[in-house]
Enzyme design. Structure first.
Site, PDB file in Angstrom:
ATOM      1  N   GLU A 225       0.763  -1.253   0.000  1.00 34.28           N
ATOM      2  CA  GLU A 225       0.000   0.000   0.000  1.00 34.28           C
ATOM      3  C   GLU A 225       0.793   1.304   0.000  1.00 34.28           C
ATOM      4  O   GLU A 225       0.701   2.108   0.932  1.00 34.28           O
ATOM      5  CB  GLU A 225      -0.991  -0.014   1.177  1.00 34.28           C
ATOM      6  CG  GLU A 225      -1.980  -1.135   1.062  1.00 34.28           C
ATOM      7  CD  GLU A 225      -3.185  -1.043   2.011  1.00 34.28           C
ATOM      8  OE1 GLU A 225      -3.115  -0.277   2.989  1.00 34.28           O
ATOM      9  OE2 GLU A 225      -4.175  -1.732   1.751  1.00 34.28           O
TER      10      GLU A 225
ATOM     11  N   GLU B 220      -5.485  -7.983  -0.945  1.00 31.48           N
ATOM     12  CA  GLU B 220      -6.280  -7.686   0.259  1.00 31.48           C
ATOM     13  C   GLU B 220      -7.698  -7.364  -0.166  1.00 31.48           C
ATOM     14  O   GLU B 220      -7.924  -6.503  -1.012  1.00 31.48           O
ATOM     15  CB  GLU B 220      -5.737  -6.473   1.046  1.00 31.48           C
ATOM     16  CG  GLU B 220      -4.553  -6.765   1.918  1.00 31.48           C
ATOM     17  CD  GLU B 220      -4.184  -5.585   2.835  1.00 31.48           C
ATOM     18  OE1 GLU B 220      -5.062  -4.774   3.176  1.00 31.48           O
ATOM     19  OE2 GLU B 220      -3.005  -5.497   3.191  1.00 31.48           O
TER      20      GLU B 220
END
Ligand SMILES: *[C@@H]1O[C@H](CO)[C@@H](O)[C@H](O)[C@H]1NC(C)=O
Ligand SMILES: *[C@@H]1O[C@H](CO)[C@@H](O)[C@H](O)[C@H]1NC(C)=O
Ligand SMILES: *[C@@H]1O[C@H](CO)[C@@H](O)[C@H](O)[C@H]1NC(C)=O
Ligand SMILES: *[C@@H]1O[C@H](CO)[C@@H](O)[C@H](O)[C@H]1NC(C)=O
Ligand SMILES: *[C@@H]1O[C@H](CO)[C@@H](O)[C@H](O)[C@H]1NC(C)=O
Ligand SMILES: *[C@@H]1O[C@H](CO)[C@@H](O)[C@H](O)[C@H]1NC(C)=O
Length: 371
Positions: free
Chosen positions: A182, A294
């Site tokens: 991320e 995710e």
């Protein structure tokens, strides 16, 4: 027996062998390309086994002391036992193991792995289960608040870490290298692509020539803005040593709650229109693939509905979406809002509602219809 294999590699070799980013970039097809008839089954399905990343903040300030390895003998939940259960009971074949950069090494510049800490992490690599295992450096493109290659550690330092990790796993065909978790608020996406290129080159130079490498875009690896905000264009230029894109797979995340944060137990969208449709179109147009490392939601009826729809769509587009990895099992408490932690009673494990109903391929979610 564990030994540190990586140590320092030649910075000169990296400098001279590094391919520059490829040219040409990507295409935006206007004609809608349908999935091939062979689509329908996802190659990678599993769950995150979290814990080694605990203590990491979104500014990349991980503390090694904050890590909470999911190893039953010392620290809490039995991550290895969970993986055995997930493989046998649910048919999962891919686990992601988040870990903080600071846990892996005490020497930022050399990236020499901390043998004690890395041995613990290595214990959990899922090779014993036969599953694929994603090494995920969970640092948000940062080290202690500073962005890699843009004020923080330089690209060589980042590459050094990956050279050492890849040296250890170079003969493990089922290890997948997740370059970074991320990235967000990275000012220059093209500079970020250069940092990713250095990591890819280091992994390949370490001898891990063919394993999958996951390339992360900006905005928290957002699946929805991967194309629209320039990550796709920039990362499409990252290449292997021979200039090819073989097994360079884009890493994308997507949650289903009201603000896409993965912090609410109710889901409000299946993400198909806003994220998966434009993404699959771009991937097919450019001959590339992505893995959704995710996703998830609460153990609620709304999340069962929407996540099952998302998974069915991904399966219908399995030529370009390789699969999904749920967030999260491992060392979370079973009361955690997005818990996929199975509960153990003696030798019996019980899955959460969302795992049973959608995440497990045995739930039939990949065959669901979204029409
Ligand atoms: C590894 O890191 C721990 C802290 O996480 C530290 O106590 C230990 O001294 C380090 N070991 C080595 C060999 O650097
Ligand atoms: C990268 O940073 C390290 C440590 O700060 C430094 O020693 C090295 O010279 C830098 N490398 C390059 C290519 O700038
Ligand atoms: C990040 O993605 C969200 C959608 O998930 C979007 O609303 C937002 O504008 C994006 N921000 C940036 C900086 O790209
Ligand atoms: C494709 O579209 C994106 C977003 O609209 C844009 O940033 C990119 O430059 C376009 N690429 C090409 C090759 O037109
Ligand atoms: C793209 O990112 C910029 C900041 O980098 C942001 O202002 C903008 O809202 C984003 N656009 C979209 C469509 O996400
Ligand atoms: C655990 O299993 C035992 C034996 O099957 C059962 O009696 C007990 O109620 C179970 N405990 C929980 C918390 O479910």
């Amino acid at each position: 027996m564990f030994s540190v294999t990586g140590v320092l590699f030649s910075l000169v070799a990296l400098a001279t062998a590094t391919p520059t980013l490829g040219f040409g970039g990507s295409k935006n097809c206007t004609k809608v390309l349908p999935p091939p008839r062979t689509a329908g089954k996802l190659a990678h399905v599993g769950v995150n086994i979290a814990g080694f990343d605990f203590g990491c903040g979104v500014d990349g300030t991980c503390t090694a002391a904050g890590a909470w390895p999911p190893l039953a003998e010392y620290y809490g939940h039995d991550g290895a036992g969970q993986m055995q259960h997930f493989v046998q009971n649910d048919g999962f074949n891919t686990f992601r193991l988040p870990v903080g950069w600071q846990f892996l090494t005490n020497d930022l510049e050399s990236g020499v792995l901390n043998s004690t800490n890395f041995a613990k992490y290595d214990t959990l690599t899922c090779l014993g289960t036969g599953a694929h295992c994603i090494i995920d450096v969970h640092n948000y493109a940062r080290f202690n608040g500073e962005i890699i290659g843009q004020g923080g550690p330089n690209d060589t330092t980042f590459a050094q870490l990956w050279f050492n990790i890849a040296s250890h796993y170079k003969f493990e065909s089922k290890v997948i290298f997740g370059v970074m978790n991320e990235p967000h608020d990275v000012p220059d996406i093209n500079l970020w692509a250069k940092s990713v290129q250095k990591a890819v080159t280091a992994i390949r130079l370490a001898g891990a020539r063919t394993q999958m490498i996951l390339l992360p875009g900006n905005n928290w690896t957002s699946a929805a803005t991967f194309v629209s905000n320039g990550s796709a264009d920039a990362l499409a230029k990252v290449v292997n040593l021979d200039g090819s894109h073989t097994n360079l797979i884009f890493d994308v995340h997507k949650y289903l709650d009201s603000d896409n944060s993965g912090t609410h137990d109710e889901c409000v969208t299946n993400n198909i229109e806003e994220a998966w449709q434009p993404l699959t179109q771009w991937l097919r147009c450019n001959g590339r693939q992505a893995l959704n490392t995710e996703t998830g939601g609460g153990n609620t009826a709304s999340c069962v509905t929407f996540l099952c729809q998302q998974i069915a769509f991904q399966a219908q587009n399995s030529d370009v979406i390789l699969g999904y990895v749920g967030w999260a099992a491992g060392n979370f408490d079973t009361t955690y809002v997005l818990s996929e932690v199975p509960t153990q009673n003696g030798t019996t494990w019980s899955d959460t509602l969302l795992t049973q109903s959608c995440l497990s391929p045995k739930s039939g979610s990949q065959k669901g219809s979204t029409s």
